[in-house]
Design a protein around this motif. Structure first.
Motif, PDB file in Angstrom:
ATOM      1  N   GLU A   1       0.820  -1.209   0.000  1.00  0.00           N
ATOM      2  CA  GLU A   1       0.000   0.000   0.000  1.00  0.00           C
ATOM      3  C   GLU A   1       0.853   1.258   0.000  1.00  0.00           C
ATOM      4  N   GLY A   2       2.162   1.100  -0.050  1.00  0.00           N
ATOM      5  CA  GLY A   2       3.065   2.251  -0.016  1.00  0.00           C
ATOM      6  C   GLY A   2       3.647   2.469   1.358  1.00  0.00           C
ATOM      7  N   GLU A   3       4.823   3.085   1.392  1.00  0.00           N
ATOM      8  CA  GLU A   3       5.517   3.408   2.636  1.00  0.00           C
ATOM      9  C   GLU A   3       5.710   2.189   3.528  1.00  0.00           C
ATOM     10  N   GLY A   4       6.028   1.043   2.908  1.00  0.00           N
ATOM     11  CA  GLY A   4       6.326  -0.156   3.663  1.00  0.00           C
ATOM     12  C   GLY A   4       5.141  -0.800   4.332  1.00  0.00           C
ATOM     13  N   ARG A   5       3.927  -0.520   3.877  1.00  0.00           N
ATOM     14  CA  ARG A   5       2.718  -1.065   4.475  1.00  0.00           C
ATOM     15  C   ARG A   5       2.093  -2.104   3.549  1.00  0.00           C
ATOM     16  N   LEU A   6       1.460  -3.114   4.172  1.00  0.00           N
ATOM     17  CA  LEU A   6       0.792  -4.178   3.441  1.00  0.00           C
ATOM     18  C   LEU A   6      -0.679  -4.243   3.836  1.00  0.00           C
ATOM     19  N   ALA A   7      -1.542  -4.611   2.877  1.00  0.00           N
ATOM     20  CA  ALA A   7      -2.939  -4.915   3.139  1.00  0.00           C
ATOM     21  C   ALA A   7      -3.125  -6.395   2.859  1.00  0.00           C
ATOM     22  N   LEU A   8      -3.289  -7.197   3.916  1.00  0.00           N
ATOM     23  CA  LEU A   8      -3.241  -8.647   3.828  1.00  0.00           C
ATOM     24  C   LEU A   8      -4.633  -9.247   4.056  1.00  0.00           C
ATOM     25  N   PRO A   9      -5.291  -9.761   3.014  1.00  0.00           N
ATOM     26  CA  PRO A   9      -6.622 -10.357   3.186  1.00  0.00           C
ATOM     27  C   PRO A   9      -6.576 -11.595   4.077  1.00  0.00           C
ATOM     28  N   HIS A  10      -7.473 -11.651   5.061  1.00  0.00           N
ATOM     29  CA  HIS A  10      -7.575 -12.763   5.991  1.00  0.00           C
ATOM     30  C   HIS A  10      -9.024 -13.219   6.106  1.00  0.00           C
ATOM     31  N   ARG A  11      -9.188 -14.483   6.474  1.00  0.00           N
ATOM     32  CA  ARG A  11     -10.507 -15.051   6.723  1.00  0.00           C
ATOM     33  C   ARG A  11     -10.447 -15.915   7.974  1.00  0.00           C
ATOM     34  N   ALA A  12     -11.513 -15.892   8.750  1.00  0.00           N
ATOM     35  CA  ALA A  12     -11.606 -16.687   9.979  1.00  0.00           C
ATOM     36  C   ALA A  12     -13.063 -17.049  10.210  1.00  0.00           C
ATOM     37  N   LEU A  13     -13.305 -17.927  11.184  1.00  0.00           N
ATOM     38  CA  LEU A  13     -14.657 -18.338  11.552  1.00  0.00           C
ATOM     39  C   LEU A  13     -14.986 -17.833  12.945  1.00  0.00           C
ATOM     40  N   LEU A  14     -16.215 -17.356  13.111  1.00  0.00           N
ATOM     41  CA  LEU A  14     -16.749 -16.944  14.413  1.00  0.00           C
ATOM     42  C   LEU A  14     -18.002 -17.761  14.681  1.00  0.00           C
ATOM     43  N   ALA A  15     -17.997 -18.489  15.805  1.00  0.00           N
ATOM     44  CA  ALA A  15     -19.132 -19.341  16.167  1.00  0.00           C
ATOM     45  C   ALA A  15     -19.615 -18.991  17.560  1.00  0.00           C
ATOM     46  N   SER A  16     -20.891 -19.249  17.793  1.00  0.00           N
ATOM     47  CA  SER A  16     -21.455 -19.016  19.122  1.00  0.00           C
ATOM     48  C   SER A  16     -22.555 -20.024  19.385  1.00  0.00           C
ATOM     49  N   GLY A  17     -22.866 -20.186  20.661  1.00  0.00           N
ATOM     50  CA  GLY A  17     -23.938 -21.079  21.059  1.00  0.00           C
ATOM     51  C   GLY A  17     -24.326 -20.818  22.502  1.00  0.00           C
ATOM     52  N   ARG A  18     -25.414 -21.427  22.919  1.00  0.00           N
ATOM     53  CA  ARG A  18     -25.947 -21.252  24.266  1.00  0.00           C
ATOM     54  C   ARG A  18     -25.895 -22.582  24.996  1.00  0.00           C
ATOM     55  N   ARG A  19     -25.477 -22.550  26.254  1.00  0.00           N
ATOM     56  CA  ARG A  19     -25.408 -23.793  27.017  1.00  0.00           C
ATOM     57  C   ARG A  19     -26.812 -24.335  27.283  1.00  0.00           C
ATOM     58  N   LEU A  20     -27.036 -25.563  26.825  1.00  0.00           N
ATOM     59  CA  LEU A  20     -28.278 -26.256  27.170  1.00  0.00           C
ATOM     60  C   LEU A  20     -28.148 -26.860  28.555  1.00  0.00           C
ATOM     61  N   SER A  21     -29.265 -27.118  29.192  1.00  0.00           N
ATOM     62  CA  SER A  21     -29.242 -27.702  30.535  1.00  0.00           C
ATOM     63  C   SER A  21     -28.615 -29.084  30.520  1.00  0.00           C
ATOM     64  N   CYS A  22     -28.870 -29.855  29.469  1.00  0.00           N
ATOM     65  CA  CYS A  22     -28.282 -31.189  29.326  1.00  0.00           C
ATOM     66  C   CYS A  22     -27.721 -31.310  27.924  1.00  0.00           C
ATOM     67  N   PRO A  23     -26.543 -31.936  27.776  1.00  0.00           N
ATOM     68  CA  PRO A  23     -26.011 -32.115  26.420  1.00  0.00           C
ATOM     69  C   PRO A  23     -26.891 -33.026  25.598  1.00  0.00           C
ATOM     70  N   ARG A  24     -26.931 -32.784  24.315  1.00  0.00           N
ATOM     71  CA  ARG A  24     -27.724 -33.634  23.439  1.00  0.00           C
ATOM     72  C   ARG A  24     -27.037 -34.981  23.270  1.00  0.00           C
TER      73      ARG A  24
END
Length: 276
Positions: free
Chosen positions: A252-275
Motif C-alpha cells: 500500500e506504499g511506505e512499507g505497508r501491506l494490506a493482507l486479506p484474511h478469513r476466519a470463523l466466528l461461532a457461538s452457542g448457548r449452554r443447554l441444561s443437558c447435552p444432546r
C-alpha cells in the motif's frame, strides 16, 4: 500415557514459550480484529461475568472490561499471562481442558483463536460448557479451511525458498479433528451440547508493516514461525528474499501491506443437558 493429543499439546506449549513479546509486536493486532464481534456474539455487556480462555496478551479480556464486564482470563503460557496482567487483566495460567472454576460459574465464555491450539477440542468444549451457567453463551473464533491471500504470504515465501516443514510440528489426531468450515464448527458446538449454534466467516484486510509482519515469523511465533526458524541460515535468507518479492502484491506504499484474511466466528448457548 502419552498419545497424539498430549504430543500436540506439548508441541503447542513449546511453540509459544518465551514468545509473548514477539507475538505482541507482530501477530497480536491481527488476532485482535474479531474481538468486538466475538464479545457481541457472547452477549458481553455491563455486569456480565466473563471467562476469556486463551487470552494471550489479554486483548479480549481488556475489551470486555471496557464494556463493564467482570472478567477472568486464562492462558496456557505463563509469559502471555504475565503480559496480560501488566495490561490490567485478571489472568492466570490454565490449559484446556482443565479449568480451575466451578460448574456454571460464568455468564459468558469467549475464546479468540484458542480452539486451534488444543489437542482435544471436544474435551475443551466440554470444559467450557461446564463452567457456563445454563443459558450462558459461548463465542469462539478459529482459523478455518478458507484462507485469505494474505494468510498464505509467508507460507508461499517458505515454499518458494525451498523450506522444509519440520516433522515435529503439531498435528491433531484423526479422531480429534473436525471440518474447519462454518457448518463444521457449528456442528461441533451442537455436538458438545450448545443450543442455537451458528457460525459465520469473517473477512478483512489486515494492515501491517513489512517488517512487522516478518518479525512474527522470524521470531518463531506460531506454526509459520517454527517453519522459518527451523531452517538453515541460508534458507532463512532465501525466505526473506522471497517474502520481500511476494509482499509487493499487497503493498500500500511506505512499507505497508494490506493482507486479506478469513476466519470463523461461532457461538452457542449452554443447554441444561447435552444432546445425545
Amino acid at each position: 500415557m502419552s498419545g497424539p493429543a498430549e504430543a500436540f499439546d506439548a508441541a503447542e506449549r513449546g511453540m509459544w514459550d518465551g514468545r509473548a513479546q514477539v507475538y505482541a509486536g507482530s501477530f497480536a493486532r491481527l488476532c485482535a480484529h474479531p474481538v468486538e464481534a466475538l464479545l457481541d456474539a457472547a452477549g458481553v455487556g455491563e455486569g456480565t461475568y466473563v471467562l476469556d480462555v486463551g487470552t494471550g496478551t489479554g486483548t479480549a479480556a481488556l475489551a470486555a472490561l471496557k464494556r463493564g464486564a467482570r472478567v477472568r482470563a486464562v492462558d496456557a503460557d505463563a509469559g502471555m499471562v504475565a503480559a496480560a496482567r501488566e495490561l490490567g487483566a485478571d489472568a492466570s495460567v490454565a490449559a484446556l481442558p482443565e479449568l480451575p472454576y466451578g460448574d456454571g460459574e460464568f455468564d459468558a465464555v469467549v475464546g479468540n483463536f484458542v480452539l486451534n491450539h488444543v489437542g482435544r477440542p471436544r474435551a475443551a468444549l466440554a470444559a467450557l460448557r461446564r463452567v457456563l451457567r445454563p443459558g450462558g453463551r459461548l463465542a469462539l473464533t478459529i482459523w478455518g479451511a478458507g484462507r485469505g491471500a494474505g494468510q498464505d504470504l509467508l507460507g508461499r515465501a517458505c515454499e518458494a525458498a525451498g523450506a522444509v516443514r519440520p516433522a515435529y510440528l503439531p498435528r491433531l489426531g484423526p479422531g480429534e479433528d473436525f471440518v474447519r468450515t462454518a457448518d463444521g464448527l457449528a456442528g461441533l458446538l451442537t455436538e458438545a451440547g450448545f443450543g442455537d449454534a451458528a457460525a459465520d466467516e469473517l473477512a478483512w484486510d489486515h494492515r501491517a508493516g513489512v517488517e512487522e509482519w516478518w518479525s512474527g515469523a522470524a521470531g518463531g511465533v506460531a506454526t509459520i514461525g517454527l517453519v522459518v526458524t527451523s531452517q538453515a541460515p541460508e534458507t532463512v535468507v532465501r525466505i526473506r528474499r522471497e517474502y520481500e518479492r511476494l509482499s509487493a502484491e499487497f503493498a500500500e506504499g511506505e512499507g505497508r501491506l494490506a493482507l486479506p484474511h478469513r476466519a470463523l466466528l461461532a457461538s452457542g448457548r449452554r443447554l441444561s443437558c447435552p444432546r445425545p
